[in-house]
Design a protein around this motif. Structure first.
Motif, short mmCIF file in Angstrom:
data_model
loop_
_atom_site.label_atom_id
_atom_site.label_comp_id
_atom_site.label_asym_id
_atom_site.label_seq_id
_atom_site.Cartn_x
_atom_site.Cartn_y
_atom_site.Cartn_z
N LEU A 1 0.86 -1.18 0.00
CA LEU A 1 0.00 0.00 0.00
C LEU A 1 0.89 1.22 0.00
O LEU A 1 1.79 1.33 0.83
N LYS A 2 0.63 2.15 -0.91
CA LYS A 2 1.49 3.33 -0.97
C LYS A 2 0.64 4.59 -0.95
O LYS A 2 -0.26 4.76 -1.77
N GLY A 3 0.95 5.45 0.03
CA GLY A 3 0.31 6.75 0.13
C GLY A 3 1.31 7.83 -0.24
O GLY A 3 2.45 7.54 -0.59
N ALA A 4 0.89 9.08 -0.13
CA ALA A 4 1.77 10.19 -0.47
C ALA A 4 2.95 10.31 0.49
O ALA A 4 4.06 10.66 0.09
N ALA A 5 2.74 9.98 1.76
CA ALA A 5 3.79 10.18 2.76
C ALA A 5 4.48 8.89 3.20
O ALA A 5 5.64 8.91 3.60
N HIS A 6 3.76 7.76 3.15
CA HIS A 6 4.31 6.51 3.65
C HIS A 6 3.80 5.35 2.81
O HIS A 6 2.84 5.49 2.04
N ALA A 7 4.42 4.20 3.00
CA ALA A 7 3.95 2.96 2.38
C ALA A 7 3.90 1.90 3.46
O ALA A 7 4.58 2.00 4.48
N THR A 8 3.09 0.88 3.24
CA THR A 8 3.00 -0.26 4.14
C THR A 8 3.09 -1.52 3.31
O THR A 8 2.47 -1.61 2.24
N VAL A 9 3.87 -2.47 3.78
CA VAL A 9 3.98 -3.76 3.12
C VAL A 9 3.62 -4.83 4.14
O VAL A 9 4.09 -4.79 5.28
N LEU A 10 2.75 -5.74 3.74
CA LEU A 10 2.35 -6.85 4.59
C LEU A 10 2.86 -8.15 3.98
O LEU A 10 2.68 -8.38 2.78
#
Length: 129
Positions: A77-86
């Motif tokens: 998941l990628k947003g403008a400020a951060h990303a998350t990987v599961l």
């Protein structure tokens, strides 16, 4: 969960975070959304992260099954400020919060090593129970 195992899991997460500049936080979460271990900054919303990631694990598994993609392995998941990987470990999910422009290739290599160490610890914990 035995405290020694939780401490060892936390150490794996700390090492993962300390050895990869783009990782801002790491957590190991049970499929039901319970936080098992984490290495997040003190002000991070740990319980919210755990709950949302638990739900995303279930959604990812259902989606890959419905689309006939095979077993669910990971979600980005990628947003403008951060990303998350599961990363799906079957008995848990490894969640990494990243700076937005982090090189995922290097993160994936490090995460593979960490997930293997986590799997071994969790398997040992289940055998001891």
């Amino acid at each position: 969960m035995v405290e020694n195992t939780k401490a060892e899991l936390t150490l794996i997460l700390k090492d993962l975070r300390n050895n990869n500049a783009g990782i801002e936080g790491a957590a190991l979460i049970a499929p039901d959304g319970r936080l098992i271990a984490d290495d997040f900054p003190a002000d991070a919303p740990r319980e919210k992260v755990a709950t949302v990631c638990g739900a995303l694990l279930e959604l990812g598994a259902k989606t890959t099954t419905a689309l006939e993609h095979g077993a669910f392995r990971e979600l980005h998941l990628k947003g403008a400020a951060h990303a998350t990987v599961l990363y799906n470990l079957k008995t848990a999910v490894l969640a990494l919060r990243l700076a937005a422009e982090t090189n995922l290739g290097m993160i994936n290599l490090s995460a593979q090593e960490a997930t293997e160490a986590i799997r071994l610890l969790l398997a040992g914990e289940q055998t001891a129970s």
